[in-house]
Scaffold this active site. Sequence first.
Site, mmCIF file in Angstrom:
data_model
loop_
_atom_site.group_PDB
_atom_site.id
_atom_site.type_symbol
_atom_site.label_atom_id
_atom_site.label_comp_id
_atom_site.label_asym_id
_atom_site.label_seq_id
_atom_site.Cartn_x
_atom_site.Cartn_y
_atom_site.Cartn_z
ATOM 1 N N PRO A 135 -15.902 -77.199 -33.590
ATOM 2 C CA PRO A 135 -16.992 -77.455 -32.635
ATOM 3 C C PRO A 135 -18.229 -76.601 -32.975
ATOM 4 C CG PRO A 135 -14.925 -77.066 -31.500
ATOM 5 C CD PRO A 135 -14.687 -76.747 -32.931
ATOM 6 N N GLU A 136 -19.386 -77.221 -32.935
ATOM 7 C CA GLU A 136 -20.639 -76.516 -33.216
ATOM 8 C C GLU A 136 -21.460 -76.463 -31.929
ATOM 9 O OE1 GLU A 136 -22.466 -78.083 -36.816
ATOM 10 O OE2 GLU A 136 -20.510 -78.653 -37.599
#
Length: 274
Positions: A2-3
Amino acid sequence: MPELPEVETIARNLRDGSAGCFALPGLTISGFNLSWYKTLVEPPAEVLQQLLPGQVVKDVTRRAKYLVITLSRHTILIHLRMSGDLLTFADDIDPGLKHIRFELEFLEGGRLIFNDPRKFGRIWVVEDTQTLLGKLGPEPLDESFTEGEFFNLLHNKKRMIKSLLLDQSFISGLGNIYTDESLHLAGIHPLTNSTSLTLYTSRKLLESIRQVLMDGILRNGSSIDWVYRGGEYQNNFRVYRRTGQACNVCGTMIERIVVGQRGTHLCPKCQVLY
Ligand SMILES: [Zn+2]
């Protein structure tokens, strides 16, 4: 992994009570369960048992790729790493999840569950967040972060732009997806040396990073091969994981190269290496 857009989406869901989650602010913690000891970095579980119950959730935000749960006295920092996910459930609902590592229970009912199949996710409960968050680079969406500052930072380093953008101490929140997407939008080859970017191209890069991140947030992030769910940005990818497909700007086949051990996607015509 996840960014920024994915973590931001989760933070908003837990703050506002959306996407099937209930809102955490205002709830009082009654206890917790730790089912994989490595998930909790600090403090030790027996210390946490003393300090967590009775604290009220004040806010849920994000800094870089950390989810930040501000309590009345302490702050919970969560890094989802490869496969971590946060969901809320009412007490009478069986979550049906196989990889629960940590649960927060609330006095008002309900619990926040940290599910993490690959066990790389980490949780810290701290008084002072600066030890962890203080070394992070600026937030790209922060309006007080200027084009001039970005240009100066780029020229203080002498590194390949792709590696530099992935470096969390240089700029916060970008990972492999949004870095490749930003560089394509800006028309910059990933191997370009940061010092060779002009004021014009560095401004274009910052604008592209901001646009890609905001588009990502607007579409609730990207749902790809990890646990994160609900996002739609993967349907808008310009280059990421589109090797061999046509560039939507010029029709040239997207190529994949390896930069600093990371798979990197680019259009050889739109992103020329000078
Ligand atoms: Zn192209």
